[in-house]
Design a protein around this motif. Structure first.
Motif, PDB file in Angstrom:
ATOM      1  N   PHE A  25       0.836  -1.202   0.000  1.00 24.08           N
ATOM      2  CA  PHE A  25       0.000   0.000   0.000  1.00 24.08           C
ATOM      3  C   PHE A  25       0.877   1.260   0.000  1.00 24.08           C
ATOM      4  O   PHE A  25       0.600   2.223  -0.718  1.00 24.08           O
ATOM      5  CB  PHE A  25      -0.946  -0.034   1.205  1.00 24.08           C
ATOM      6  CG  PHE A  25      -2.080   0.959   1.149  1.00 24.08           C
ATOM      7  CD1 PHE A  25      -2.602   1.425  -0.050  1.00 24.08           C
ATOM      8  CD2 PHE A  25      -2.647   1.424   2.324  1.00 24.08           C
ATOM      9  CE1 PHE A  25      -3.653   2.343  -0.085  1.00 24.08           C
ATOM     10  CE2 PHE A  25      -3.695   2.339   2.307  1.00 24.08           C
ATOM     11  CZ  PHE A  25      -4.197   2.800   1.094  1.00 24.08           C
ATOM     12  N   LEU A  26       1.957   1.258   0.786  1.00 23.84           N
ATOM     13  CA  LEU A  26       2.894   2.383   0.786  1.00 23.84           C
ATOM     14  C   LEU A  26       3.427   2.641  -0.618  1.00 23.84           C
ATOM     15  O   LEU A  26       3.504   3.783  -1.071  1.00 23.84           O
ATOM     16  CB  LEU A  26       4.066   2.107   1.733  1.00 23.84           C
ATOM     17  CG  LEU A  26       3.837   2.304   3.225  1.00 23.84           C
ATOM     18  CD1 LEU A  26       4.992   1.708   4.027  1.00 23.84           C
ATOM     19  CD2 LEU A  26       3.674   3.773   3.559  1.00 23.84           C
ATOM     20  N   GLN A  27       3.781   1.546  -1.292  1.00 22.12           N
ATOM     21  CA  GLN A  27       4.324   1.673  -2.647  1.00 22.12           C
ATOM     22  C   GLN A  27       3.259   2.179  -3.617  1.00 22.12           C
ATOM     23  O   GLN A  27       3.517   3.050  -4.441  1.00 22.12           O
ATOM     24  CB  GLN A  27       4.889   0.331  -3.117  1.00 22.12           C
ATOM     25  CG  GLN A  27       5.612   0.419  -4.440  1.00 22.12           C
ATOM     26  CD  GLN A  27       6.293  -0.883  -4.813  1.00 22.12           C
ATOM     27  OE1 GLN A  27       5.883  -1.962  -4.388  1.00 22.12           O
ATOM     28  NE2 GLN A  27       7.339  -0.779  -5.608  1.00 22.12           N
ATOM     29  N   ALA A  28       2.052   1.648  -3.515  1.00 26.39           N
ATOM     30  CA  ALA A  28       0.960   2.081  -4.401  1.00 26.39           C
ATOM     31  C   ALA A  28       0.664   3.567  -4.215  1.00 26.39           C
ATOM     32  O   ALA A  28       0.354   4.269  -5.183  1.00 26.39           O
ATOM     33  CB  ALA A  28      -0.294   1.243  -4.133  1.00 26.39           C
ATOM     34  N   LEU A  29       0.759   4.057  -3.002  1.00 25.86           N
ATOM     35  CA  LEU A  29       0.516   5.468  -2.706  1.00 25.86           C
ATOM     36  C   LEU A  29       1.699   6.358  -3.087  1.00 25.86           C
ATOM     37  O   LEU A  29       1.549   7.564  -3.240  1.00 25.86           O
ATOM     38  CB  LEU A  29       0.215   5.659  -1.218  1.00 25.86           C
ATOM     39  CG  LEU A  29      -1.076   5.050  -0.695  1.00 25.86           C
ATOM     40  CD1 LEU A  29      -1.088   5.045   0.833  1.00 25.86           C
ATOM     41  CD2 LEU A  29      -2.285   5.799  -1.236  1.00 25.86           C
ATOM     42  N   GLY A  30       2.876   5.754  -3.197  1.00 30.78           N
ATOM     43  CA  GLY A  30       4.097   6.528  -3.436  1.00 30.78           C
ATOM     44  C   GLY A  30       4.729   7.024  -2.160  1.00 30.78           C
ATOM     45  O   GLY A  30       5.753   7.713  -2.187  1.00 30.78           O
ATOM     46  N   LEU A  31       4.137   6.700  -1.015  1.00 36.19           N
ATOM     47  CA  LEU A  31       4.656   7.169   0.269  1.00 36.19           C
ATOM     48  C   LEU A  31       6.016   6.564   0.608  1.00 36.19           C
ATOM     49  O   LEU A  31       6.762   7.129   1.411  1.00 36.19           O
ATOM     50  CB  LEU A  31       3.668   6.866   1.393  1.00 36.19           C
ATOM     51  CG  LEU A  31       2.426   7.748   1.441  1.00 36.19           C
ATOM     52  CD1 LEU A  31       1.412   7.195   2.434  1.00 36.19           C
ATOM     53  CD2 LEU A  31       2.790   9.183   1.800  1.00 36.19           C
ATOM     54  N   ASP A  32       6.338   5.418   0.001  1.00 32.52           N
ATOM     55  CA  ASP A  32       7.637   4.804   0.265  1.00 32.52           C
ATOM     56  C   ASP A  32       8.779   5.737  -0.144  1.00 32.52           C
ATOM     57  O   ASP A  32       9.852   5.710   0.444  1.00 32.52           O
ATOM     58  CB  ASP A  32       7.757   3.450  -0.429  1.00 32.52           C
ATOM     59  CG  ASP A  32       7.549   3.535  -1.946  1.00 32.52           C
ATOM     60  OD1 ASP A  32       6.754   4.390  -2.410  1.00 32.52           O
ATOM     61  OD2 ASP A  32       8.184   2.754  -2.670  1.00 32.52           O
ATOM     62  N   LYS A  33       8.545   6.599  -1.122  1.00 30.86           N
ATOM     63  CA  LYS A  33       9.582   7.526  -1.602  1.00 30.86           C
ATOM     64  C   LYS A  33       9.943   8.572  -0.538  1.00 30.86           C
ATOM     65  O   LYS A  33      11.039   9.116  -0.541  1.00 30.86           O
ATOM     66  CB  LYS A  33       9.110   8.247  -2.869  1.00 30.86           C
ATOM     67  CG  LYS A  33       8.861   7.330  -4.048  1.00 30.86           C
ATOM     68  CD  LYS A  33       8.373   8.145  -5.244  1.00 30.86           C
ATOM     69  CE  LYS A  33       8.006   7.263  -6.413  1.00 30.86           C
ATOM     70  NZ  LYS A  33       6.656   6.734  -6.309  1.00 30.86           N
ATOM     71  N   LEU A  34       9.008   8.884   0.365  1.00 30.55           N
ATOM     72  CA  LEU A  34       9.243   9.920   1.366  1.00 30.55           C
ATOM     73  C   LEU A  34      10.062   9.425   2.557  1.00 30.55           C
ATOM     74  O   LEU A  34      10.596  10.222   3.325  1.00 30.55           O
ATOM     75  CB  LEU A  34       7.911  10.495   1.861  1.00 30.55           C
ATOM     76  CG  LEU A  34       7.040  11.182   0.811  1.00 30.55           C
ATOM     77  CD1 LEU A  34       5.784  11.745   1.466  1.00 30.55           C
ATOM     78  CD2 LEU A  34       7.797  12.271   0.081  1.00 30.55           C
ATOM     79  N   GLU A  35      10.121   8.101   2.729  1.00 28.78           N
ATOM     80  CA  GLU A  35      10.864   7.492   3.835  1.00 28.78           C
ATOM     81  C   GLU A  35      10.515   8.137   5.177  1.00 28.78           C
ATOM     82  O   GLU A  35      11.381   8.565   5.935  1.00 28.78           O
ATOM     83  CB  GLU A  35      12.378   7.543   3.572  1.00 28.78           C
ATOM     84  CG  GLU A  35      12.775   6.732   2.361  1.00 28.78           C
ATOM     85  CD  GLU A  35      14.268   6.636   2.155  1.00 28.78           C
ATOM     86  OE1 GLU A  35      15.044   7.162   2.996  1.00 28.78           O
ATOM     87  OE2 GLU A  35      14.670   6.029   1.150  1.00 28.78           O
ATOM     88  N   LEU A  36       9.218   8.211   5.456  1.00 31.72           N
ATOM     89  CA  LEU A  36       8.735   8.787   6.707  1.00 31.72           C
ATOM     90  C   LEU A  36       8.946   7.803   7.853  1.00 31.72           C
ATOM     91  O   LEU A  36       8.932   6.587   7.654  1.00 31.72           O
ATOM     92  CB  LEU A  36       7.252   9.132   6.591  1.00 31.72           C
ATOM     93  CG  LEU A  36       6.873  10.121   5.490  1.00 31.72           C
ATOM     94  CD1 LEU A  36       5.365  10.281   5.419  1.00 31.72           C
ATOM     95  CD2 LEU A  36       7.551  11.461   5.704  1.00 31.72           C
ATOM     96  N   LYS A  37       9.097   8.332   9.053  1.00 34.02           N
ATOM     97  CA  LYS A  37       9.237   7.477  10.229  1.00 34.02           C
ATOM     98  C   LYS A  37       7.868   6.949  10.641  1.00 34.02           C
ATOM     99  O   LYS A  37       6.890   7.693  10.686  1.00 34.02           O
ATOM    100  CB  LYS A  37       9.857   8.271  11.384  1.00 34.02           C
ATOM    101  CG  LYS A  37      10.011   7.420  12.638  1.00 34.02           C
ATOM    102  CD  LYS A  37      10.621   8.167  13.779  1.00 34.02           C
ATOM    103  CE  LYS A  37      10.699   7.215  14.973  1.00 34.02           C
ATOM    104  NZ  LYS A  37      11.214   7.855  16.163  1.00 34.02           N
ATOM    105  N   CYS A  38       7.814   5.663  10.937  1.00 37.77           N
ATOM    106  CA  CYS A  38       6.596   5.049  11.477  1.00 37.77           C
ATOM    107  C   CYS A  38       6.766   4.982  12.987  1.00 37.77           C
ATOM    108  O   CYS A  38       7.648   4.289  13.478  1.00 37.77           O
ATOM    109  CB  CYS A  38       6.406   3.648  10.898  1.00 37.77           C
ATOM    110  SG  CYS A  38       4.974   2.802  11.579  1.00 37.77           S
TER     111      CYS A  38
END
Length: 194
Positions: A25-38
């Protein structure tokens, strides 16, 4: 995990599948590119007995750092002695909400929360900050896709720090983005008078 009782064992067994769903889901959203802290992962349970059992278990795996009423129900936050690993992310805390009026069709792991650092104090500011960082999210945030979007500003009864949140949900998987980490929110709590 369609059961009436969530156990530490069932959570351990379902963790790899949940991780893969979140990473996809992160990849589909493109959020993986931001490398945010979980900063934390959250559970959903339908019975107080299951919540009590998990609370006792997590107390042996770390320490309770918050036990607060949010939207009228207890929510516990545990800081783990050993973080959970989700891809390249290290998750230090688990959120255990006690059941409210809603019954969840699937119990167990439900969502992760990512920190988008900045000065957002409202969901509109947070959304603009997110769009500035990742313009490709515009159709999703404009609700033009099948991904559900929910804006909220959850607040515990003693918290002073604004915590605007944007939830993105597909099927039974949810990723929430917020402005402050859970530890900062807890640190902002006003100590109740005794």
């Amino acid at each position: 995990m369609r059961t009436d009782t969530v156990t530490p064992e069932s959570l351990q067994l379902s963790w790899p599948h949940f991780c893969q769903q979140i990473l996809d889901f992160l990849q589909a959203l493109g959020l993986d590119k931001l490398e945010l802290k979980c900063d934390h992962v959250a559970l959903r349970v339908n019975s107080s007995a299951a919540a009590d059992n998990l609370s006792q278990h997590f107390a042996t795996q770390g320490k309770l750092i918050s036990n607060n009423l949010i939207n009228g129900r207890p929510i516990q936050i545990f800081e783990l002695n050993h973080p959970l690993i989700l891809g390249r992310m290290r998750i230090e805390c688990i959120e255990l909400p006690y059941p409210g009026n809603k019954t969840y069709p699937i119990e167990g792991w439900e969502h992760i929360e990512l920190i988008l650092p900045g000065k957002a104090e409202t969901t509109a500011q947070l959304q603009q900050q997110l769009l500035d960082a990742l313009p490709s999210l515009a159709p999703i945030l404009d609700k033009q896709t099948d991904i559900k979007v929910k804006h909220s500003s959850p607040k515990g009864e003693h918290e002073r720090l604004a915590n605007p949140t944007i939830a993105l949900k597909r099927d039974n998987i949810c990723i929430k983005i917020h402005a402050h980490g859970i530890k900062a929110i807890i640190a902002s709590e006003i100590q109740p008078e005794t």
